[in-house]
Design an enzyme around this catalytic site. Sequence first.
Site, PDB file in Angstrom:
ATOM      1  N   ASN A   9     -29.021 -17.030 -28.871  1.00  0.00           N
ATOM      2  CA  ASN A   9     -29.854 -15.832 -28.732  1.00  0.00           C
ATOM      3  C   ASN A   9     -31.284 -16.232 -29.105  1.00  0.00           C
ATOM      4  OD1 ASN A   9     -31.094 -13.352 -28.846  1.00  0.00           O
ATOM      5  ND2 ASN A   9     -30.098 -12.720 -30.752  1.00  0.00           N
ATOM      6  N   TRP A  10     -32.113 -16.361 -28.079  1.00  0.00           N
ATOM      7  CA  TRP A  10     -33.476 -16.869 -28.322  1.00  0.00           C
ATOM      8  C   TRP A  10     -34.392 -15.797 -28.903  1.00  0.00           C
ATOM      9  CZ3 TRP A  10     -35.172 -20.239 -23.508  1.00  0.00           C
ATOM     10  CH2 TRP A  10     -34.264 -21.294 -23.361  1.00  0.00           C
ATOM     11  N   LYS A  11     -33.955 -14.563 -28.923  1.00  0.00           N
ATOM     12  CA  LYS A  11     -34.793 -13.441 -29.394  1.00  0.00           C
ATOM     13  C   LYS A  11     -36.142 -13.477 -28.650  1.00  0.00           C
ATOM     14  CE  LYS A  11     -32.402 -13.781 -33.743  1.00  0.00           C
ATOM     15  NZ  LYS A  11     -32.183 -13.130 -34.999  1.00  0.00           N
ATOM     16  N   HIS A  95     -26.917  -5.680 -30.896  1.00  0.00           N
ATOM     17  CA  HIS A  95     -27.401  -6.651 -31.897  1.00  0.00           C
ATOM     18  C   HIS A  95     -28.030  -5.881 -33.055  1.00  0.00           C
ATOM     19  CE1 HIS A  95     -29.823  -9.774 -33.779  1.00  0.00           C
ATOM     20  NE2 HIS A  95     -28.977 -10.634 -33.238  1.00  0.00           N
ATOM     21  N   GLU A  97     -30.663  -6.241 -34.645  1.00  0.00           N
ATOM     22  CA  GLU A  97     -32.098  -5.920 -34.510  1.00  0.00           C
ATOM     23  C   GLU A  97     -32.293  -4.730 -33.581  1.00  0.00           C
ATOM     24  OE1 GLU A  97     -33.263  -9.947 -33.549  1.00  0.00           O
ATOM     25  OE2 GLU A  97     -32.578 -10.473 -35.565  1.00  0.00           O
ATOM     26  N   GLU A 167     -21.481 -10.112 -36.978  1.00  0.00           N
ATOM     27  CA  GLU A 167     -22.733 -10.606 -37.534  1.00  0.00           C
ATOM     28  C   GLU A 167     -23.112  -9.763 -38.747  1.00  0.00           C
ATOM     29  OE1 GLU A 167     -25.062 -12.968 -34.399  1.00  0.00           O
ATOM     30  OE2 GLU A 167     -25.747 -10.913 -34.290  1.00  0.00           O
ATOM     31  N   GLY A 173     -30.731 -14.580 -39.763  1.00  0.00           N
ATOM     32  CA  GLY A 173     -32.097 -15.091 -39.936  1.00  0.00           C
ATOM     33  C   GLY A 173     -32.517 -15.236 -41.391  1.00  0.00           C
ATOM     34  N   SER A 213     -27.016 -17.126 -39.419  1.00  0.00           N
ATOM     35  CA  SER A 213     -27.466 -18.397 -39.980  1.00  0.00           C
ATOM     36  C   SER A 213     -26.463 -19.545 -39.761  1.00  0.00           C
ATOM     37  CB  SER A 213     -27.800 -18.240 -41.464  1.00  0.00           C
ATOM     38  OG  SER A 213     -28.858 -17.304 -41.630  1.00  0.00           O
ATOM     39  N   GLY A 234     -28.826 -17.706 -33.504  1.00  0.00           N
ATOM     40  CA  GLY A 234     -30.239 -17.383 -33.304  1.00  0.00           C
ATOM     41  C   GLY A 234     -31.094 -18.618 -33.519  1.00  0.00           C
ATOM     42  N   GLY A 235     -31.672 -18.716 -34.718  1.00  0.00           N
ATOM     43  CA  GLY A 235     -32.642 -19.771 -35.020  1.00  0.00           C
ATOM     44  C   GLY A 235     -32.229 -21.168 -34.576  1.00  0.00           C
TER      45      GLY A 235
HETATM   46  C1  PEP Z   1     -28.608 -13.702 -34.121  1.00  0.00           C
HETATM   47  O1  PEP Z   1     -29.738 -13.529 -33.711  1.00  0.00           O
HETATM   48  O2  PEP Z   1     -27.668 -13.149 -33.563  1.00  0.00           O
HETATM   49  C2  PEP Z   1     -28.401 -14.593 -35.260  1.00  0.00           C
HETATM   50  C3  PEP Z   1     -27.192 -14.742 -35.735  1.00  0.00           C
HETATM   51  O3  PEP Z   1     -29.517 -15.226 -35.770  1.00  0.00           O
HETATM   52  P1  PEP Z   1     -29.533 -16.461 -36.828  1.00  0.00           P
HETATM   53  O4  PEP Z   1     -28.572 -17.492 -36.325  1.00  0.00           O
HETATM   54  O5  PEP Z   1     -30.951 -16.935 -36.809  1.00  0.00           O
HETATM   55  O6  PEP Z   1     -29.125 -15.898 -38.145  1.00  0.00           O
END
Ligand code: PEP
Length: 256
Positions: A9-11, A95, A97, A167, A173, A213, A234-235
């Site tokens: 997930n590049w956000k 999600h 966010e 999640e 994040g 994470s 994500g990251g």
């Molecule tokens: C996400 O955006 O779904 C996520 C899990 O981000 P991260 O891996 O950065 O915590």
Amino acid sequence: MRIPLFVGNWKMHMTRAEAEELLISLKEKAGNVEGIDVGVCPSFPYLSFATELLVGTNIKVGGQNMAWENSGAFTGEVSPVQLRDSGCSFVILGHSERRHVFGETNEMINKKVKRAVEQGLNVILCVGEKLNEREQGRTEDIVNSQLQAGLKGVDISMIDKITIAYEPVWAIGTGKTATPEMAEDVHAFIRNWFKTEFGKSAADELRIQYGGSVKPENSSQLMAQPDIDGALVGGASLDAESFTQIIFSAAENKQE
Ligand code: PEP
């Protein structure tokens, strides 16, 4: 046996040039991995570009969100029809966010889930509790209500289109990851929820990703858990090497 699914997930990251570099590198490292499904979710303007760049690979492209209508006066929104048209085969919905920054409710998410499936998109439905909810011992209640409301009206014939991503909001994040045991407990709860609602075979086939994470350093232990079937990343998905290492952590644990 469930095929593990890893999605980046590049956000709201990456310019076109950065996206190109990342996709070319990912294509080389993980373009045709066998026995593991891989997807990426770039921002909307780069979906068609990513689809074209990934032709000849097994990497799928998905949207990070969508509207619940197919078209109309919805300024700033993107429809499932447009996602399909841009080469997407799946979409992330609910999600944290979207829920907590943009105020999406379970009802809105439910409309999106049903519309996505109707339009032939696979859905990754995200669920997870906030830190205070975990501390109050309400994790299962929250996940239960997100599943109940998010999947309301979704019948058994549509269920193979659904993946759940657990999640925990406090782990996204933040660098804090749920321990493999904490994650496994909730994943087992989700699978059991599906068994009650949709029967054993739907529950056995359901893929439940963990997200929060995930990094190369923790992915192997997470993937060793029986009810964790991949990750929503994500990251660490913004770096081809890290994302590839995460993908291959499943090879050690999930393949025969
Ligand atoms: C996400 O955006 O779904 C996520 C899990 O981000 P991260 O891996 O950065 O915590």
